[in-house]
Each structure stands twice: as structure tokens, then as C-alpha cells.
Design a protein around this motif. Sequence first.
Motif, mmCIF file in Angstrom:
data_model
loop_
_atom_site.group_PDB
_atom_site.id
_atom_site.type_symbol
_atom_site.label_atom_id
_atom_site.label_comp_id
_atom_site.label_asym_id
_atom_site.label_seq_id
_atom_site.Cartn_x
_atom_site.Cartn_y
_atom_site.Cartn_z
ATOM 1 N N ASN A 1 0.853 -1.197 0.000
ATOM 2 C CA ASN A 1 0.000 0.000 0.000
ATOM 3 C C ASN A 1 0.881 1.236 0.000
ATOM 4 N N GLY A 2 0.630 2.111 -0.945
ATOM 5 C CA GLY A 2 1.394 3.345 -1.024
ATOM 6 C C GLY A 2 0.487 4.555 -0.914
ATOM 7 N N MET A 3 1.100 5.706 -1.003
ATOM 8 C CA MET A 3 0.341 6.965 -0.938
ATOM 9 C C MET A 3 0.881 7.918 -1.994
ATOM 10 N N ALA A 4 -0.029 8.490 -2.750
ATOM 11 C CA ALA A 4 0.364 9.472 -3.759
ATOM 12 C C ALA A 4 0.695 10.796 -3.079
ATOM 13 N N ARG A 5 1.787 11.390 -3.496
ATOM 14 C CA ARG A 5 2.173 12.690 -2.945
ATOM 15 C C ARG A 5 3.018 13.422 -3.981
ATOM 16 N N TYR A 6 3.183 14.699 -3.753
ATOM 17 C CA TYR A 6 3.999 15.476 -4.670
ATOM 18 C C TYR A 6 5.482 15.202 -4.416
ATOM 19 N N ARG A 7 6.252 15.259 -5.485
ATOM 20 C CA ARG A 7 7.694 15.043 -5.369
ATOM 21 C C ARG A 7 8.353 16.196 -4.625
ATOM 22 N N GLN A 8 9.504 15.889 -4.065
ATOM 23 C CA GLN A 8 10.402 16.886 -3.479
ATOM 24 C C GLN A 8 9.712 17.748 -2.426
ATOM 25 N N VAL B 1 -2.863 4.125 -2.569
ATOM 26 C CA VAL B 1 -2.668 3.471 -3.865
ATOM 27 C C VAL B 1 -2.146 2.055 -3.643
ATOM 28 N N GLU B 2 -2.716 1.079 -4.370
ATOM 29 C CA GLU B 2 -2.176 -0.275 -4.349
ATOM 30 C C GLU B 2 -1.063 -0.376 -5.381
ATOM 31 N N VAL B 3 0.109 -0.814 -4.927
ATOM 32 C CA VAL B 3 1.272 -0.927 -5.802
ATOM 33 C C VAL B 3 1.701 -2.387 -5.853
ATOM 34 N N GLU B 4 1.867 -2.907 -7.066
ATOM 35 C CA GLU B 4 2.417 -4.248 -7.250
ATOM 36 C C GLU B 4 3.861 -4.100 -7.693
ATOM 37 N N LEU B 5 4.769 -4.467 -6.812
ATOM 38 C CA LEU B 5 6.200 -4.324 -7.062
ATOM 39 C C LEU B 5 6.735 -5.621 -7.656
ATOM 40 N N ILE B 6 7.364 -5.541 -8.812
ATOM 41 C CA ILE B 6 7.941 -6.716 -9.450
ATOM 42 C C ILE B 6 9.239 -7.064 -8.730
ATOM 43 N N ALA B 7 9.232 -8.211 -8.018
ATOM 44 C CA ALA B 7 10.378 -8.573 -7.180
ATOM 45 C C ALA B 7 11.336 -9.521 -7.881
#
Length: 323
Positions: free
Chosen positions: A49-56, A244-250
Motif C-alpha cells: 500500500n502506497g500513498m500518492a504525494r507530490y515530489r520533493q 494506492v495499491e502498488v504491485e512491485l515486481i520482485a
Amino acid sequence: MRKGKKALLMLGGSVLTAVLMIVWPVSGNPKVETAVVQSGELIQSVLINGMARYRQEQPCISLKSGVISRVYARVGQPVQRGELLFQMDTQAEEQALSALYEMRHAYETALRRLDGAVTALTLQNQLEWQSRETQLLASINASHIRAATDGVLEAVYVQEGEYAAEKTLLGITRGCDMQIAASVFAADVPELSLGAAAVARNGSQQIPLVLSKISPVDDNGMLTLCFEAGDEAGLDGFCNGETVEVELIAGMQSEGALIPIAAVDADGMVWVVEKGRAYHREIVLGECNRFCASAEPSWVEQRVVLHPETYHLKNGMLVQVEK
């Protein structure tokens, strides 16, 4: 007469049996959903599980205590790196610096009247004035809080005239592009490296991501990961702070047959359809992910029944294939 009637009944029974044998496979055998086993590389992935945010995102923090004399930018206003955003009152430092310059000027004037004679006391005074001047200039410089990067002023937490203690959060600047930050156990991704591929899901939309930053492992064995958009479309479809749901290719296994997980029954076996009949077959499965399991290459191109538990299948039963 009785013999003729009996023969007629037997003939009718035979015809009925033949008709049933023809009609039954079409009307009585189950329609099964199937898939053809494909060849490919098994992708190992981790869901996080991730979170959308602005860069920098950059905090604007006071380096000293004092009164906020000016706030130069408004929330939402574009800013450039080095641009002055907040200023603290420096009246005391400026008065002290002016007094120091006057004192030094007076002392140097007196020395010239003594024909430039230099004593130990004079050298000591010079060092003290230089040290005091450095302190005052550093304090004045610390009173000016500037933007660390180009971007937008996202938040302001103080007003002009307010007192701010040292290390007070005055505001936040951010970049204009979005990124996704997520946490994962380091043990779950032992070979993770920058540039790793991932996918973010926003409703039915799948957006490719690239891993751009990996934080050091914390005391709980967790990594914080930052992802950037993997194509020109960017992450404009996400809102700041959205989960955000993120699927990380491991990782990826060597190429082989990919058996849909939905085709494997509770006994770890697979139903295969051959010439319209279903057969229960043993299978040796290797690594798997949420969708597929790896198997021997000989399984490629075989048609397997999906969700076999929803049908009452018997070995060798005629079935109707629904692709």
C-alpha cells in the motif's frame, strides 16, 4: 400378436436410448470455463500500500527563535530555488552589528593618532570584533528561510507577527509532479534495486512505475520506497494523499508453462479437456504468484478447466467448452 408387440416395444426402447445418447452430451453435460496454458516467465511480485504525494516535499523550518516579520509567498504560488519565503525579525542583530562597526571605526581612528602602534590588546580586540561580526551575520542569514527547490508553496503555518521557536515548521514546498511512497519489509524484497518495475492501480487503470528511491532500513526492518511514473502520462490521475495499491515486481523465474491458479483444485490437481472430455491429472507446480504457477513445459497448449470446484466433474466426463 404378443410377440410382435414385444418386438415393437424393444425397438422403440432402442431408438429412445440412441436418441438420449445423442442428445444427452449436448443438453446434460456441464459447460466449463477453460483456458489454454501459455508459455512465459513467472513474475514474482509483492503487493504494498502506497500513498500518492507530490515530489520533493521540503519543510521550511526556522533555524532560530524569533518573530516572523514577513511571509513573502502565498499557498499555491510557484517558487524558485533560493527564493525568500519567510523572514524573521533581525532588528536586534542589525543594531548590534551597526554598533560594532561604529566601535571598530572609532578604535581604528584612535590607533591612527598613535601612528599605527599595534599592541596585544589591539590584536585581541580585532579577533573579538571579527568573531562577533561572524555571529551576527550568521544570525541574520538564518533569519531568511528560502525555497530549497523549484516548485509550489504547499502550506504556510505561521503569520506575520507570530513568535516561532527554533526548529518550528513554518511551511512546506513541493514539486509539481506526483510520486508514490510506500513501505515494505526489507526481507520481502531482498534483491530490490533502483529502476525496479512496478504497477499502480487507479480503479481499472494500471499505471507503470519505476522505483526511484530506497531509504535505509529502519529499526522495524522496513524500507520506504518512492516510485515515479514509468511513462509520459504521469500520475495526474491520483490525488495528493490518496492511498494506492502498488504491485512491485520482485523477480522473474525462467520461462516455462504458466498454469492459472484458478485451474488448480483443492487436491492440487488439474482438470484437462481433451476431445470434449475432462480428465483429472496430477501436476507438479513450482513457484507461483497471485495469478499463475510454473509447471513443466509439456503443459503448454493444454486446455485446463478454470474453477473446477464449481462443477460436478467426473473423470472422462463429456463437457462443453466455454472459452
